[in-house]
Design a protein around this motif. Structure first.
Motif, mmCIF file in Angstrom:
data_model
loop_
_atom_site.group_PDB
_atom_site.id
_atom_site.type_symbol
_atom_site.label_atom_id
_atom_site.label_comp_id
_atom_site.label_asym_id
_atom_site.label_seq_id
_atom_site.Cartn_x
_atom_site.Cartn_y
_atom_site.Cartn_z
ATOM 1 N N VAL A 212 -5.307 56.466 -14.753
ATOM 2 C CA VAL A 212 -4.537 57.000 -13.474
ATOM 3 C C VAL A 212 -3.199 57.638 -13.656
ATOM 4 N N ARG A 213 -2.419 57.559 -14.986
ATOM 5 C CA ARG A 213 -1.158 58.181 -15.192
ATOM 6 C C ARG A 213 -1.557 59.807 -15.159
ATOM 7 N N LEU A 214 -2.776 60.189 -15.771
ATOM 8 C CA LEU A 214 -3.067 61.507 -15.711
ATOM 9 C C LEU A 214 -3.642 62.131 -14.516
ATOM 10 N N LEU A 215 -4.091 61.281 -13.817
ATOM 11 C CA LEU A 215 -4.625 61.705 -12.515
ATOM 12 C C LEU A 215 -3.779 61.797 -11.361
ATOM 13 N N ARG A 216 -2.685 60.864 -11.562
ATOM 14 C CA ARG A 216 -1.564 61.045 -10.627
ATOM 15 C C ARG A 216 -0.812 62.283 -10.396
ATOM 16 N N ARG A 217 -0.827 63.089 -11.512
ATOM 17 C CA ARG A 217 -0.236 64.332 -11.244
ATOM 18 C C ARG A 217 -0.893 65.325 -10.416
ATOM 19 N N THR A 218 -2.076 65.051 -10.397
ATOM 20 C CA THR A 218 -2.862 66.357 -9.571
ATOM 21 C C THR A 218 -3.466 65.833 -8.139
ATOM 22 N N TYR A 219 -3.686 64.541 -8.201
ATOM 23 C CA TYR A 219 -4.506 63.879 -6.939
ATOM 24 C C TYR A 219 -3.909 62.428 -7.039
#
Length: 547
Positions: A212-219
């Motif tokens: 979730v943390r990694l994905l939050r940056r782009t989407y």
């Protein structure tokens, strides 16, 4: 095993496959067994690997997905860190669903068979921009272009979002992990849900936090959906379990999956899970079990409907005034008298017959004592006038069996005249309370009133021709309205002529159903029924609303 083509009159059957990476081999085992047994359904919705299973199921290609999970998935071109370093996607979706699955690929999907399969097919993906579910349909699949399946299988973080017409998509499991509600919205009566984890497994949200943390940056909205995935999955599973208790859902899930993860590559474990899917399908998804559970579901629904009707009946009784209740009681007494009369005639008939009371014996007795047979039949017509126990067509047919055609038609007309006369007389003796009660119970009788005001003779003729209302109710109403008897009985007999003559003559040949006479009468009967439907439509059609 019978194809589920008979399902059309049984139920609309839906399938849900939730996918789960290489664990989807369990679902492959389930659907391979169903294909081998020629059991199919009406609707299929797949998530991620479940969409791939659905495509092979509709294409009727057993063992196809087994090869993908337990052979091709071990290739570096399929999934590897090499792919990730090269393209930013660990799984090469184009290799799987284009290079391998195209018409010139190593194991082509039979697109023609999939397209021609009458089953509805939906594929769940997640719009990366909104985090909402996108439901692709079978019509979105084009030969050698299976992008919706790629989008549904696109694992976030491990893969770059898969774009279709410029829109980025991720795995459908983020937004709708167990889409059984979608299946019911599509009209399914019963849904079979295929899980790839044990049925008592509930997801833990903490395992998704790093993704979730990694994905939050782009989407960010897709990340929000990812964060809620465990909650949505668990809640959907609980709801499915409740529906299973109501026999609306059948859950098929592995009892044990070992240490298999989403992308585990282990030949033995994968093959064992596949065989477990086949075994579970064999034990749970037999045609007999599905029928049985559907029957139980329908019986429960019928029970609820009866309960509801009873409550509505009680409520309607509460709304009746004292006069209406008194009228209702009088009608009940009349029906009780009719039932007792019917039972008495039946007992007398049995006691006065020597031997069995078969059609043959009745025919023989009629030849020897026609007066007695006529009296018996007319008595039944009289009883029919006060109860729905005896259908009129059966009496016409009986007349045709007992007598020669001309005499049979005459007896049928005489019997009908008796049936029409008795409630007419009762209506004459009644008051305005009975008319008021009938109007309340049969609101559509206002149409009869409108027609009667214009032309009494024509109203009675058309209504008898079409058969709008119960025979006894109409007769009682016409009597209560002080309609001229001669006009009433003439028009009614003329209007009912088609039914009287055809049913009586059908009785004359019914004992020889293979004769050309029977076939002709049957065709005439069908044509008349279609004509009546047409007449009913024309009569009810409001050609000039202003009038």
């Amino acid at each position: 095993m019978i194809l589920y083509r008979e399902r059309r009159w049984l139920m609309k059957l839906g399938f849900v496959d939730v996918g789960g990476g290489t664990r989807g081999i369990y679902g492959a085992g389930v659907f391979d067994y169903l294909m081998e047994e020629n059991i199919t359904g009406d609707y299929f919705i797949g998530v991620s690997a479940g969409a791939a299973n659905g495509a092979s199921f509709l294409a009727n290609q057993p063992r196809r997905n087994f090869v993908f999970y337990n052979k091709y998935a071990f290739r570096k071109e399929y999934m590897s860190f090499k792919n990730y370093l090269k393209t930013g996607s660990y799984i090469d979706l184009d290799y799987i669903y284009s290079d391998l699955s195209s018409s010139k690929g190593e194991y082509p999907l039979d697109y023609k068979a999939l397209k021609n399969n009458p089953m509805d097919f939906e594929i769940v993906a997640t719009d990366a921009r909104t985090g909402k579910a996108k439901y692709f349909k079978k019509s979105d699949l084009v030969i050698d272009n299976y992008d919706p399946i790629k989008a549904s299988c696109c694992v976030p973080v491990l893969n770059q979002p898969y774009k279709i017409k410029g829109v980025p998509y991720f795995d459908g499991g983020l937004s709708d992990p167990i889409p059984f509600k979608r299946a019911f919205e599509a009209g399914c009566d019963k849904v079979i849900i295929v899980l790839t984890r044990p049925r008592d497994y509930f997801r833990e949200g903490r395992k998704d936090k790093k993704f979730v943390r990694l994905l939050r940056r782009t989407y960010p909205k897709a990340a929000k959906a990812f964060a809620k995935r465990s909650l949505v999955y668990n809640e959907s599973l609980r709801e499915a379990m409740e529906l299973e208790k109501e026999n609306k859902v059948i859950i098929v899930a592995p009892s044990y999956i070992g240490n298999l993860k989403t992308l585990t590559q282990d030949h033995d474990q994968l093959e064992n899970l596949y065989e477990l899917g086949r075994k579970d399908a064999k034990n749970i998804l037999t045609l007999e079990n599905i029928r049985k559970e559907w029957f139980i579901m329908k019986m429960k629904a019928l029970k609820e409907k009866i309960k509801s009707e009873r409550e509505n009946f009680r409520d309607s009784n509460k709304n009746l005034d004292e006069n209406d209740k008194a009228v209702k009681n009088r009608f009940k007494k009349i029906q009780i008298v009719a039932l007792i009369s019917f039972a008495s005639i039946l007992i007398v008939l049995i006691l006065t017959r020597s031997g069995n009371v078969s059609i043959d014996s009745l025919t023989e007795k009629a030849a020897g004592n026609p007066k007695k047979s006529i009296i018996t039949l007319i008595s039944l017509f009289a009883v029919k006038s006060l109860t729905i126990i005896i259908p009129l067509p059966s009496l016409y047919v009986a007349s045709g069996i007992l007598f020669d055609p001309l005499k049979a038609v005459a007896v049928s007309y005489l019997g009908l005249a008796v049936t029409l006369t008795i409630p007419f007389i009762l209506g004459r003796w009644s008051g305005t309370e009975e008319i008021h009660y009938i109007k309340k119970k049969y609101p559509k009788i206002e149409k009869v009133i409108e027609m009667q005001e214009r032309n009494e003779f024509l109203a009675s003729f058309i209504i008898r021709l079409i058969g709008w209302f119960p025979c006894d109710v109409l007769s009682f109403y016409f009597g209560a309205c002080k309609t001229n008897y001669l006009k009433y009985i003439t028009s009614s007999l003329l209007g009912a002529s088609i039914g009287v003559i055809t049913n009586t003559l059908l009785g004359d040949v019914i004992l020889n159903p293979l004769s050309w006479q029977f076939m002709v009468m049957l065709v005439i009967k069908i044509l008349i029924s279609l004509s009546v439907v047409g007449i009913t439509y024309l009569v009810n059609k409001d050609k000039n609303p202003k009038k």
